[in-house]
Motif scaffolding. Sequence first.
Motif, PDB file in Angstrom:
ATOM      1  N   LEU A 243       1.050  -0.972  -0.241  1.00 51.42           N
ATOM      2  CA  LEU A 243       0.088   0.242   0.086  1.00 51.42           C
ATOM      3  C   LEU A 243       0.823   1.067  -0.344  1.00 51.42           C
ATOM      4  CD1 LEU A 243      -2.540   1.978   0.655  1.00 51.42           C
ATOM      5  CD2 LEU A 243      -2.503   1.109   2.948  1.00 51.42           C
ATOM      6  N   LEU A 244       2.006   1.274   1.113  1.00 53.24           N
ATOM      7  CA  LEU A 244       2.367   2.430   1.138  1.00 53.24           C
ATOM      8  C   LEU A 244       3.445   2.819   0.339  1.00 53.24           C
ATOM      9  CD1 LEU A 244       3.358   4.771   2.993  1.00 53.24           C
ATOM     10  CD2 LEU A 244       5.074   3.218   3.744  1.00 53.24           C
TER      11      LEU A 244
ATOM     12  N   ILE B  49       5.229   4.022  10.513  1.00 49.38           N
ATOM     13  CA  ILE B  49       6.137   4.676   9.553  1.00 49.38           C
ATOM     14  C   ILE B  49       5.062   4.866   8.568  1.00 49.38           C
ATOM     15  CG2 ILE B  49       7.555   4.849   7.492  1.00 49.38           C
ATOM     16  CD1 ILE B  49       9.232   3.003   9.889  1.00 49.38           C
ATOM     17  N   ALA B  50       3.576   4.004   8.373  1.00 51.44           N
ATOM     18  CA  ALA B  50       3.180   3.594   7.313  1.00 51.44           C
ATOM     19  C   ALA B  50       1.648   4.969   7.362  1.00 51.44           C
ATOM     20  CB  ALA B  50       2.148   2.374   6.709  1.00 51.44           C
TER      21      ALA B  50
ATOM     22  N   LEU C 247       0.872   8.021   5.638  1.00 55.36           N
ATOM     23  CA  LEU C 247      -0.339   7.795   4.735  1.00 55.36           C
ATOM     24  C   LEU C 247      -0.894   9.679   5.026  1.00 55.36           C
ATOM     25  CD1 LEU C 247      -1.115   4.185   4.327  1.00 55.36           C
ATOM     26  CD2 LEU C 247      -0.307   5.877   2.810  1.00 55.36           C
ATOM     27  N   ILE C 248      -0.927  10.070   6.102  1.00 52.19           N
ATOM     28  CA  ILE C 248      -1.510  11.188   6.781  1.00 52.19           C
ATOM     29  C   ILE C 248      -1.572  11.997   6.197  1.00 52.19           C
ATOM     30  CG2 ILE C 248      -1.907  12.448   9.051  1.00 52.19           C
ATOM     31  CD1 ILE C 248      -2.087   9.804  10.547  1.00 52.19           C
TER      32      ILE C 248
ATOM     33  N   LEU D  40      -3.285  14.834   4.009  1.00 51.38           N
ATOM     34  CA  LEU D  40      -3.057  16.357   4.707  1.00 51.38           C
ATOM     35  C   LEU D  40      -2.571  17.439   3.850  1.00 51.38           C
ATOM     36  CD1 LEU D  40      -1.860  16.227   8.530  1.00 51.38           C
ATOM     37  CD2 LEU D  40      -4.637  16.333   7.572  1.00 51.38           C
ATOM     38  N   LEU D  41      -1.927  17.029   3.106  1.00 48.51           N
ATOM     39  CA  LEU D  41      -0.736  17.367   1.124  1.00 48.51           C
ATOM     40  C   LEU D  41      -1.325  17.551   0.150  1.00 48.51           C
ATOM     41  CD1 LEU D  41       2.678  17.527   3.758  1.00 48.51           C
ATOM     42  CD2 LEU D  41       0.815  19.844   4.283  1.00 48.51           C
ATOM     43  N   TYR D  42      -2.520  16.811   0.071  1.00 49.80           N
ATOM     44  CA  TYR D  42      -2.598  15.557  -0.818  1.00 49.80           C
ATOM     45  C   TYR D  42      -2.481  17.166  -2.138  1.00 49.80           C
ATOM     46  CZ  TYR D  42      -4.896  13.635  -5.211  1.00 49.80           C
ATOM     47  OH  TYR D  42      -5.560  13.522  -6.163  1.00 49.80           O
TER      48      TYR D  42
END
Length: 283
Positions: free
Chosen positions: A26-27, A143-144, A148-149, A153-155
């Motif tokens: 996923l990551l 870490i994942a 991902l957070i 937040l910065l997408y």
Amino acid sequence: MLQALIEPLQYSFMQRSLVIAILVGLLCAVVGSYLMVQRLALLGDAISHSVLPGLAISFMVGGNIFVGAFIAGVLSTMAIAFIRTRSPIKEDAAMGIVFSAFFALGVTLITIIQKDNKIDLNHFLFGNILGVTGDEVRDTAVIAAIVLIVIVLLYKELLFYTFDPLGAQAAGLPVNRLNFGLMVLIALTIVASMKAVGVILVLSLLITPGATAYLLVKRLHEVMILGAVIGVISSISGMYLSYFYNLPSGPAIVLVVSGLFVLALLFSPRHGVLIPNANQKKA
């Protein structure tokens, strides 16, 4: 069929390995989508090779190898940026110089360590997902979650910067901080993936799921989502192949994800080599 799927789950090492495989699949796919869109695959390769001296030094001093690898990865990105901004050397050449130097240093340190300690550190190169511990599962999950957070937040900012860095700068976005932040996220992703596929094979998980999704969908968020699905499926499938056919787990995962890319390349409705309509559209 169901019994074959359930059988590996009776072993605790397979349970831990599958959790790591899902997290890493996923990551890597989500973070690697930015690398693929920006055509910076070599940067992922540079950072993945550059973490090696950090983990070797951490092992020598008895520290946390995740922390050492992360520090080395960040230092390598700073070195690349320094060479690029303070000299006429282009970015791709700077990446080649830095990652080869860091990798050579890492191999040298590992060789020195193995002379005095009868241990095998080669799993950092090629992965050893079947040997992960509970603490490593926890570290990888943390870490994942962090990576991902931050991406959620910065997408919007990262999306703008990815497709139009000059426009993002003109709009007042801190493009240098965004660039450095993306490099840090890549370093964290590589550190999280070390035990799964190793520093040599991690580039495949960073780039191939996103590249496969890019052949099938258009928008970045769709590439991320489909790439994550492809990464997770490839990781789980590779683990089962490793279990039933006694194959090395890291290479098995990479072979599965590479096979899915070949299928997409051949049969993608939009870009498939063997799809007549796709070829007409490209023409």
